[in-house]
Each structure stands twice: as C-alpha cells, then as structure tokens.
Design a protein around this motif. Structure first.
Motif, mmCIF file in Angstrom:
data_model
loop_
_atom_site.group_PDB
_atom_site.id
_atom_site.type_symbol
_atom_site.label_atom_id
_atom_site.label_comp_id
_atom_site.label_asym_id
_atom_site.label_seq_id
_atom_site.Cartn_x
_atom_site.Cartn_y
_atom_site.Cartn_z
ATOM 1 N N LEU A 60 42.175 46.377 43.239
ATOM 2 C CA LEU A 60 41.240 45.899 42.226
ATOM 3 C C LEU A 60 40.567 44.590 42.626
ATOM 4 N N PHE A 80 38.307 43.963 44.946
ATOM 5 C CA PHE A 80 36.868 44.120 45.167
ATOM 6 C C PHE A 80 36.316 45.232 44.281
ATOM 7 N N ARG A 81 35.183 44.957 43.651
ATOM 8 C CA ARG A 81 34.551 45.948 42.795
ATOM 9 C C ARG A 81 34.047 47.129 43.638
ATOM 10 N N LYS A 114 29.427 46.662 44.858
ATOM 11 C CA LYS A 114 30.037 45.795 45.860
ATOM 12 C C LYS A 114 29.374 44.427 45.945
ATOM 13 N N ILE A 130 28.737 42.461 43.651
ATOM 14 C CA ILE A 130 29.393 41.511 42.736
ATOM 15 C C ILE A 130 30.519 40.770 43.447
ATOM 16 N N THR A 186 34.400 39.899 44.405
ATOM 17 C CA THR A 186 35.788 39.955 43.955
ATOM 18 C C THR A 186 35.900 40.003 42.432
ATOM 19 N N ASP A 187 36.986 40.635 41.988
ATOM 20 C CA ASP A 187 37.292 40.758 40.569
ATOM 21 C C ASP A 187 38.705 40.216 40.341
ATOM 22 N N TRP A 188 38.813 38.895 40.300
ATOM 23 C CA TRP A 188 40.130 38.279 40.162
ATOM 24 C C TRP A 188 40.729 38.508 38.781
ATOM 25 N N TYR A 189 39.893 38.721 37.767
ATOM 26 C CA TYR A 189 40.437 38.958 36.420
ATOM 27 C C TYR A 189 41.316 40.199 36.406
ATOM 28 N N ARG A 190 40.782 41.315 36.871
ATOM 29 C CA ARG A 190 41.555 42.557 36.814
ATOM 30 C C ARG A 190 42.670 42.597 37.851
ATOM 31 N N SER A 191 42.482 41.962 38.976
ATOM 32 C CA SER A 191 43.470 42.086 40.057
ATOM 33 C C SER A 191 44.643 41.129 39.918
#
Length: 320
Positions: A195, A197-198, A202, A204, A206-211
């Motif tokens: 999770l 990287f979206r 792509k 966007i 990194t997605d640190w919230y979900r990961s």
C-alpha cells in the motif's frame, strides 16, 4: 523485564483498572507518580520542562514500589503529533537503491552500490531530511497484540529510535535542537508494503496513511528514558523475529543526525512536549528478507539502554 543497569531511572505508564498511571522505574521495580511528586499536572506538562533531579530524589524513597513483573506496561508517551523520518539510515538506503539499479539497469551489483553510496553521501551533505506524519492513535504499548489486517500479506517491521520532545520546538537551529529533547523510547513502525505506492494513479506517489496507520501500527516503549542518560548518536538497534536476528544496526549510520532531524521537522510546524519524532530504521526489514509478518510471530525489539519490547502478532479475524 527490567531497566538497563546503566540507566538510573526511567518513566513508564502501566495499567490500573480501566485506566493508566505514570510510574518511575528503577531496575526491576516501579512506583506510581502523582502530580505533587511529578511537579506537573501530567506527563506532557512535565516533559515541557523536565526536572530529572526531582525524580532522582525519589529513586531511594520508600514509596509504593512494585515489581515490574506485577504490572502491565503500556506506551510510555501520550503524543499529540507523530513525525517519521524516511530513508535515514545510510546502509539501508544504499541497499534499496543498489537493488533497484541492479534490477533495472546494466550496472553490476558493485557498480550499483558505488553509485548509491555516492548518492547518499551527496544527500547527507546537501539534502534535507524527509518527513511524513503518523497518527497518534496508532501508538500502543506492547501489551497490545499487533493485529495483521486481512487486506494484505505483506506487513513489515521497522524498529526505530524515537525522540520524545520536551520543550516546544519551532524553527529551532541545529545547535539548539537538543535542548528540546526530553528523552528517547523505542517504536516499531509497522508498514504494509503493497500500500506504500498508489496503483490507481502512480503520479500521486506514496500513500503513507493507508500503509502505516492501521490500529496498533506504532508499538512504543516500554520505557521513556531521560535524554541525559542516552548517547543517542551511537546506539545498537536490533530486532529479532521468533528468535532470529533480522535488524542489527547503529544510530551512528543515520544520514541526518538527531539535531538535524529536530531542526528540520520544526521548520514547518511546532513540535510539542511529548511528541514523537522517529529517526528511521536500519537494514533488515521484511522487504529485504522477503519474509513478512504472520500470525503468531513474535518481534523482540531492543535498543541499547532503552529496554526491550515484545510484540506478538495475530491474524485479523474476519467479520461475518
């Protein structure tokens, strides 16, 4: 469990009924601290102007001492903000970059490593720390099992030294940064790798919230060790998985040292008393070993002088 014999005392929080209490830890015993003894209304108020000499005077006091083994410790901090430094161990980042270059170019492993090392040295000399934010609600003690969300099979570990902020810090210089450190603790920064990287866009990134922000994804503690007792520039950081050493590094390998991290993070938003600033993770996480967390795994994380946390993993039970 006990405090390192070289550490005169530390703070901890422990379960008492449905709530928690702040305690003073000396070796293998703990005693409660009330507001009068603390000289402050609560933990964060104390950390804003920590009077360690005041607590040192209680070490030999004949107060209500209890064996540590008789209490359940929980996270020793109550942060309002959690900041995390990414890609901050030189050797770790060199490994990641070199692996990518070897797989995606005609460079030999030796050439890729040399190129990556030059990149990291240039970053340390001319770059800036990289920060992202975590949710304080994810901070738990190792008394809470780590529930592995069922939406992924690639949950990973990242053992880290965490700075506990003392006096509020806003746009402080590197030279003054350590004046704003109350102490240090241990944090295991759990990450769901697939999770990061979206996939849907792509661009966007990194997605640190979900990961990184599922419940319990920041196991913390067990102790808050006062800054005067810690040489944070050269501490051994080790994580064992089911008794096997997976991470074994030193904070001497940080690309950006602790004063640089505090100064850099404080330029955007004030760091508040009790906040956590994670310093990054050394080599050896699950992505490196191609082995991720599973049901019944036990992670034992130790940082020199700060104690040991034991995190037990359980698979998420599907809901009906």
């Amino acid at each position: 469990m006990s405090l390192d014999p070289q550490t005169p005392f530390a703070l901890a929080r422990y379960r008492e009924g449905a709530g928690t209490r702040l305690g003073l830890v000396v070796r293998d015993r703990i005693r409660p601290l009330d507001a009068d003894e603390l000289g402050a209304a609560g933990l964060n108020a104390f950390l804003a102007a920590p009077d360690w000499d005041r607590l040192a005077g209680l070490v030999d006091d004949a107060g209500e001492w209890m064996p540590l083994a008789d209490v359940t410790l929980t996270a020793p901090v109550e942060p309002r903000q959690v900041l995390q430094a990414g890609a901050n161990y030189r050797e770790h980042v060199i490994e990641l970059v070199a692996a990518g270059l070897t797989n995606n170019s005609d460079r030999t492993p030796e050439e890729a490593r040399e190129f990556a090392a030059k990149m990291m040295d240039d970053r340390a000399a001319n770059g800036e720390p990289y920060f992202f934010i975590g949710l304080p609600a994810c901070v738990v003690g190792d008394d809470v099992s780590l529930v592995l969300p069922g939406y992924s099979d690639v949950h990973d570990w990242e053992l880290e030294l965490a700075i506990v902020i003392g006096r509020d810090a806003f746009r402080v210089s590197r030279e003054d940064a350590l004046d704003h450190v109350a102490g240090y603790t241990i944090v295991n920064d759990i990450t769901t790798r697939d999770l990061v990287f979206r996939k849907d866009m792509k661009e966007i990134g990194t997605d640190w919230y979900r990961s990184k922000n599922a419940p319990g994804f920041l196991p913390t503690g067990p102790f808050l060790v006062p800054a005067p007792f810690v040489d944070a520039g050269d501490l051994t950081v080790q994580l064992d998985l089911n008794g096997q050493v997976m991470q074994n590094g030193s904070t001497s390998d940080l690309l950006f040292d602790i004063p640089s991290l505090i100064s850099g993070a404080s330029q955007t938003m004030p760091l508040l008393a009790g906040d956590l600033l994670l310093t990054g993770s050394p080599p050896g996480n699950g992505q490196h070993w191609k082995r991720f967390l599973r049901d019944a795994d036990v992670m034992t994380g130790t940082i020199q002088g700060l104690g040991t946390q034991v995190v037990r993993c359980v698979a998420e039970v599907p809901t009906a």
